[in-house]
Write an enzyme that holds these catalytic residues in place. Structure first.
Site, short mmCIF file in Angstrom:
data_model
loop_
_atom_site.label_atom_id
_atom_site.label_comp_id
_atom_site.label_asym_id
_atom_site.label_seq_id
_atom_site.Cartn_x
_atom_site.Cartn_y
_atom_site.Cartn_z
N SER A 100 -11.88 4.23 7.08
CA SER A 100 -12.28 4.39 8.50
C SER A 100 -13.15 5.62 8.67
O SER A 100 -12.81 6.70 8.17
CB SER A 100 -11.04 4.53 9.40
OG SER A 100 -10.30 3.34 9.40
N ASN A 113 -9.98 0.42 1.65
CA ASN A 113 -8.88 0.23 2.61
C ASN A 113 -9.27 0.70 4.01
O ASN A 113 -9.80 1.81 4.16
CB ASN A 113 -7.66 1.04 2.17
CG ASN A 113 -7.07 0.56 0.87
OD1 ASN A 113 -7.59 -0.36 0.24
ND2 ASN A 113 -5.96 1.17 0.47
N THR A 142 -7.10 2.84 10.26
CA THR A 142 -7.22 3.54 11.54
C THR A 142 -8.17 2.85 12.52
O THR A 142 -7.85 2.70 13.70
CB THR A 142 -7.69 4.99 11.31
OG1 THR A 142 -6.82 5.59 10.35
CG2 THR A 142 -7.65 5.80 12.59
N GLU A 159 -2.74 6.10 -8.48
CA GLU A 159 -3.50 7.12 -7.74
C GLU A 159 -3.41 8.47 -8.45
O GLU A 159 -2.33 8.89 -8.86
CB GLU A 159 -2.93 7.20 -6.32
CG GLU A 159 -3.67 8.15 -5.42
CD GLU A 159 -3.25 8.00 -3.96
OE1 GLU A 159 -2.87 6.89 -3.52
OE2 GLU A 159 -3.30 9.02 -3.25
N GLY A 185 -7.30 8.33 8.25
CA GLY A 185 -7.57 8.76 9.62
C GLY A 185 -9.07 8.97 9.79
O GLY A 185 -9.87 8.65 8.90
N ASP A 226 1.92 5.13 -5.23
CA ASP A 226 1.32 6.41 -4.87
C ASP A 226 2.22 7.54 -5.35
O ASP A 226 3.13 7.98 -4.64
CB ASP A 226 1.12 6.46 -3.34
CG ASP A 226 0.60 7.81 -2.87
OD1 ASP A 226 0.36 8.68 -3.73
OD2 ASP A 226 0.43 8.00 -1.66
N ASP A 252 0.83 -1.20 0.00
CA ASP A 252 0.00 0.00 0.00
C ASP A 252 0.88 1.26 0.00
O ASP A 252 1.83 1.35 0.78
CB ASP A 252 -0.83 -0.09 1.30
CG ASP A 252 -1.97 0.87 1.38
OD1 ASP A 252 -2.52 1.22 0.34
OD2 ASP A 252 -2.32 1.26 2.52
P1 13P Z 1 -7.95 4.64 7.13
O1 13P Z 1 -6.78 4.66 8.07
O2 13P Z 1 -8.70 5.94 7.10
O3 13P Z 1 -8.83 3.49 7.34
O4 13P Z 1 -7.33 4.49 5.65
C1 13P Z 1 -6.57 3.36 5.36
C2 13P Z 1 -6.01 3.43 3.99
O5 13P Z 1 -6.57 4.03 3.11
C3 13P Z 1 -4.74 2.71 3.73
O6 13P Z 1 -4.30 2.91 2.44
#
Ligand code: 13P
Length: 295
Positions: free
Chosen positions: A221, A240, A243, A137, A187, A107, A85
């Protein structure tokens, strides 16, 4: 009934698109988290994608992640995949591909678009002949940090994915998947619920790009559940999550150690932390509707 483990990740993305569900990518950086994600997937018969950022993979080890994915896949008979990732360079993604990752995410969103296209193409051509999928991306997904924001997070209009640029990027790079910036961010806001997604923009990107690449949502998240359901209907095939997993896991661990300061045996206090993470993964699998989708 045994699962045919020859089905690759592309098969599951195609299935997700056809049947209207999404695959969860759940990030981890230690073995209990990894086990928890696999346990939840097993219980609900859901394919799962394990995710490691550069930081997570440097802590865990690229080869170690691949080796454990293989062992757990064999032991569970489950379709478990591994994605690198937010890789920031061709060199690091090449290492992940060589180690045996199923998929890599380049990315280049902070680079000028020409540079993003150039490196994405390089990653794609290296990955293609090794049967590895590539996620690119376009647009900047607000914030890199997986944390709780005490102040309202402002999305800048300039950071959103432009549909025409996304189309050009996909045409020139041939990436398999595209991560979009549509009001999502890494986040979570302190309220636990992030602002609404720009679903109108997602629809525009989908139309303009002619669905040549699968679409991915980062920053899952805290995203309102209704937005998630609508985004899936519009064709998002991977979401994804990090958090919320970290919050559950670290919070549980912190409380357990604070409540029993004498306890020093990891295998006594770790299982509860793992279970708290499993609950989050299970709730996301249900929301993503990927339950019973392993065949
Ligand atoms: P969150 O931490 O907001 O769940 O996002 C995770 C993410 O997109 C990892 O690439």
């Amino acid at each position: 009934m045994t699962i045919n483990l020859t089905k690759n990740l592309k098969y599951y993305f195609e299935k997700a698109k056809r049947e209207g569900f999404t695959l969860g990518q759940f990030n981890f950086s230690d073995y209990s988290q990894l086990k928890g994600i696999v346990e939840a997937g097993k219980r609900l018969k859901s394919p799962v994608i394990l995710g490691t950022s550069e930081g997570e993979s440097k802590f865990f080890g690229l080869q170690e992640a691949v080796a454990l994915r293989k062992v757990l896949r064999k032991k569970s008979g489950m379709p478990i995949f591994l994605n690198l990732d937010h890789g920031k360079s061709f060199e690091y993604l090449r290492e992940a591909i060589d180690a045996g990752y199923d998929m890599v995410h380049f990315d280049g969103s902070k680079l000028p678009i020409e540079e993003n296209i150039k490196i994405s193409k390089q990653v794609r051509s290296y990955a293609k002949w090794r049967g590895v999928l590539v996620e690119g991306e376009v647009g900047r997904i607000g914030t890199d940090a997986s944390k709780v924001y005490t102040e309202k997070f402002e999305i800048k209009e300039d950071d959103l994915t432009r549909a025409d640029i996304a189309k050009d990027y996909i045409d020139k790079t041939g990436v398999d998947l595209l991560a979009v910036s549509i009001g999502n961010f890494h986040g979570i806001e302190i309220s636990g619920i992030d602002p609404n997604l720009r679903l109108d923009l997602l629809e525009k990107i989908k139309k303009e790009t002619g669905e040549k690449a699968f679409l991915v949502l980062h920053g899952g998240s805290g995203t309102p559940e209704d937005d998630i359901r609508k985004a899936i209907k519009l064709g998002i095939v991977k979401i994804n999550i990090n958090t919320e997993l970290r919050l559950a896991y670290s919070g549980n661990l912190r409380r357990a150690l604070q409540n029993n300061t004498e306890e020093i045996v990891p295998y006594k206090y770790m299982p509860e932390a793992q279970k708290s993470l499993e609950k989050v993964v299970e709730s996301k699998i249900k929301l993503f509707d990927s339950e019973n989708k392993i065949y």
